[in-house]
Each structure stands twice: as structure tokens, then as C-alpha cells.
Design a protein around this motif. Structure first.
Motif: not given
Ligand code: PLP
Ligand code: CA
Length: 304
Positions: A141-151, A160-167
Motif C-alpha cells: 500500500c502507498p503511505l502518505a508522505p506528510d502525516v504529522k499525527a496519528v489519531l 489490520f491494515l489500518k493498525l499497520a499503517k498507523a504503526s
């Protein structure tokens, strides 16, 4: 007992307490309603408080509804005079935190429900678009380059994918880690439970090796939101009413407010007395100053 707190209060004493307070902070689920069913007498009490000129505000850790939907819920259940400005939810306060405290520049990755995303959007806080390709995996999956916070917040579409991306986003030490609230679970009818935001936060804390900053109760930030939006909020003239010792009473203690436990929800008198009688002084922050059976115990205070 030897320690203070847990005072059963009713009748004229309750009326005097109410008279001494300018602001009444009310938890919602377990105090005013259970899901879609209002606690008997709760609407009459709240309507009377408002009509008698009390500043009534609602502090809820439920992040699954934008504030406009709360206004509808209040009126549907008979709380007729509640306005948007009186509602402080963990999703709304998360949006304020990101906008006004963090002054976020990039995007926020939300592991939470749609309502949380919409509160952020309402506040002008940009979120990563989350239309997930069914074939996407953490390998491709692509990851966004400018993520400055995980909420993170309650998420009934958690994957599982959301958990993995957030991690992955949290690997960047400049990416903030926020949780709407860390409530462990919520009671449903028939003995069932609903896992709360805290259970998802715990998963992400383990996979990221980091600790979340908590926005909702028991964190003081919700009280700061109230103080910044109302004139003259004096902690000594506030009463926090809730049903859960570990969130509502601790929140009150953290903000130096008088606290009251209602027995219509999660915590019971014996739980409060156990904390009160504990040798561990940190447990004393969970002890309510007052206990009532129900918010309906205030009814006589409004009768002549
Ligand atoms: N979060 C969720 C998802 C809930 O369903 C509930 C209660 O139903 C809560 C939080 C707790 O809300 P409150 O702080 O009003 O008790
Ligand atoms: Ca509650």
C-alpha cells in the motif's frame, strides 16, 4: 471511614451544593442515558438546571458522533434546551487540540470512525483519505508522505491494515500520537460489552513502542476547552457528575473540581469505597466527593 469522600447526598444538602456551583459538567452515557434510553428523570433535571440559569456542559468520551448529531440525540431523548456550544466530545476536543494546540501543518491519519474524521474536517484539519483498495496490504500500500499525527479512537471498521499503517507513520518521531480517549470498554444491554478506544490505543502503543497523548477524560484538556469557550470558569464552582471512577472522577480530581458519582452506570459504591480506603494515595483521585443513586435525585431541588 477514616478517609474523606463518598458522601451520600440528598434533599436540602443537594440543593445547597447545586446553589454553590455555577457550572455543572455532565458525563452522558451512564448518567443521562443508556444507549438510546434516557435515565428516568434525567431530562427533567437537565432542563430545569438550564432554565434555572446553571451553565450546563456535557463531557463525553464517545467519539462516534459529531456534535450536530448529539444535539439531535439530546432533543430526541427529551433534553430540549441543549445547544451545540454545550457539547464537548472527545472527537471535537481532538480537533481543537490539533488545530489550536499543535497547529498541525501536514495531514492526520485517523484510526477511528467516520464521525471523528468529520469533526477534524469541520475544524479544517486535513486527514489522509482512507478509501482502502481491497487488495492493499502493508507490503504494497502507498503511505502518505506528510502525516504529522496519528489519531486513534473507537473504530468499528478497524482493520489490520489500518493498525499497520498507523504503526508505520509512528516510526517518524516527529509524528504525534494522540488518542481520543482510553476507555477500556462500555456496557451494552444483555451483558454484552463494546471494546472502547483504549483497546485500540493499547494495540497501537504495543506495535509502535510509543505512548499516546490522551485528549478525553481523564485528561485536563477537555476542561481547558470549556474554560476557553466560556467566561469565568472557576474550578471551585464546578461540579463534575459521572458514572465511571477511572475517567470521570479522575478527570474532576485532575481539574480540581468537586465530583459526584451516579450509580446508574459502570461504577458502584463499593468500588469507590475500595479506592477511598486504599493505602495507595494515588487511588484517592478516583474517589467521588459525593454519591447519588441517580441524576434524578436532583428533582426535589427544583420543586418548591
Ligand atoms: N465511547 C464509545 C464508543 C461509547 O459507546 C461510549 C458509551 O456508550 C463512550 C465512549 C462513553 O461515553 P461517556 O463518556 O458519555 O460515558
Ligand atoms: Ca459515562
Amino acid at each position: 471511614g477514616a478517609f474523606k469522600g463518598c458522601q451520600k447526598i440528598r434533599g436540602p444538602q443537594l440543593r445547597n451544593l447545586l446553589e454553590a456551583k455555577d457550572f455543572i459538567l455532565l458525563d452522558c452515557d451512564g448518567v443521562l442515558w443508556h444507549g438510546e434510553k434516557a435515565v428516568t428523570g434525567a431530562a427533567t433535571v437537565v432542563n430545569s438546571m438550564i432554565r434555572n440559569g446553571k451553565n450546563v456542559v456535557f463531557v463525553t468520551n464517545n467519539c462516534t458522533r459529531p456534535r450536530e448529531k448529539y444535539v439531535h440525540k439530546f432533543s430526541r431523548l427529551g433534553f430540549t434546551d441543549v445547544m451545540l456550544e454545550q457539547i464537548f466530545s472527545s472527537s471535537y476536543c481532538s480537533a481543537l487540540y490539533l488545530r489550536d494546540v499543535v497547529k498541525i501543518t501536514g495531514q492526520v491519519f485517523v484510526m477511528g470512525c467516520e464521525a471523528l474524521r468529520s469533526e477534524l474536517q469541520e475544524a479544517g484539519v486535513p486527514c489522509v483519505e482512507d478509501a482502502e483498495d481491497p487488495d492493499a496490504t502493508i507490503y504494497n500500500c502507498p503511505l502518505a508522505p506528510d502525516v504529522k499525527a496519528v489519531l486513534v479512537g473507537h473504530d468499528d471498521k478497524m482493520t489490520f491494515l489500518k493498525l499497520a499503517k498507523a504503526s508505520c507513520y509512528l516510526k517518524d518521531p516527529d509524528c504525534l500520537f494522540l488518542a481520543t480517549d482510553i476507555d477500556p470498554w462500555h456496557p451494552l444491554s444483555g451483558g454484552r460489552i463494546l471494546p472502547g478506544s483504549g483497546s485500540l490505543t493499547a494495540a497501537l502503543e504495543v506495535s509502535s513502542g510509543r505512548k499516546a497523548t490522551v485528549i478525553g477524560k481523564p485528561s485536563r484538556f477537555m476542561f481547558e476547552c470549556i474554560s476557553s469557550q466560556f467566561e469565568g470558569v472557576d474550578p471551585a464552582k464546578c461540579l463534575m457528575i459521572g458514572d465511571r471512577l477511572e475517567t470521570d472522577m479522575l478527570f474532576g480530581a485532575n481539574c480540581r473540581l468537586d465530583t459526584m458519582l451516579t450509580l446508574t452506570g459502570v461504577s458502584q459504591t463499593k468500588d469507590a469505597e475500595e479506592y477511598r480506603d486504599s493505602e495507595l494515595t494515588t487511588n484517592h483521585s478516583f474517589v467521588p466527593d459525593y454519591i447519588v443513586d441517580s441524576i434524578a435525585d436532583f428533582l426535589p431541588a427544583f420543586e418548591e
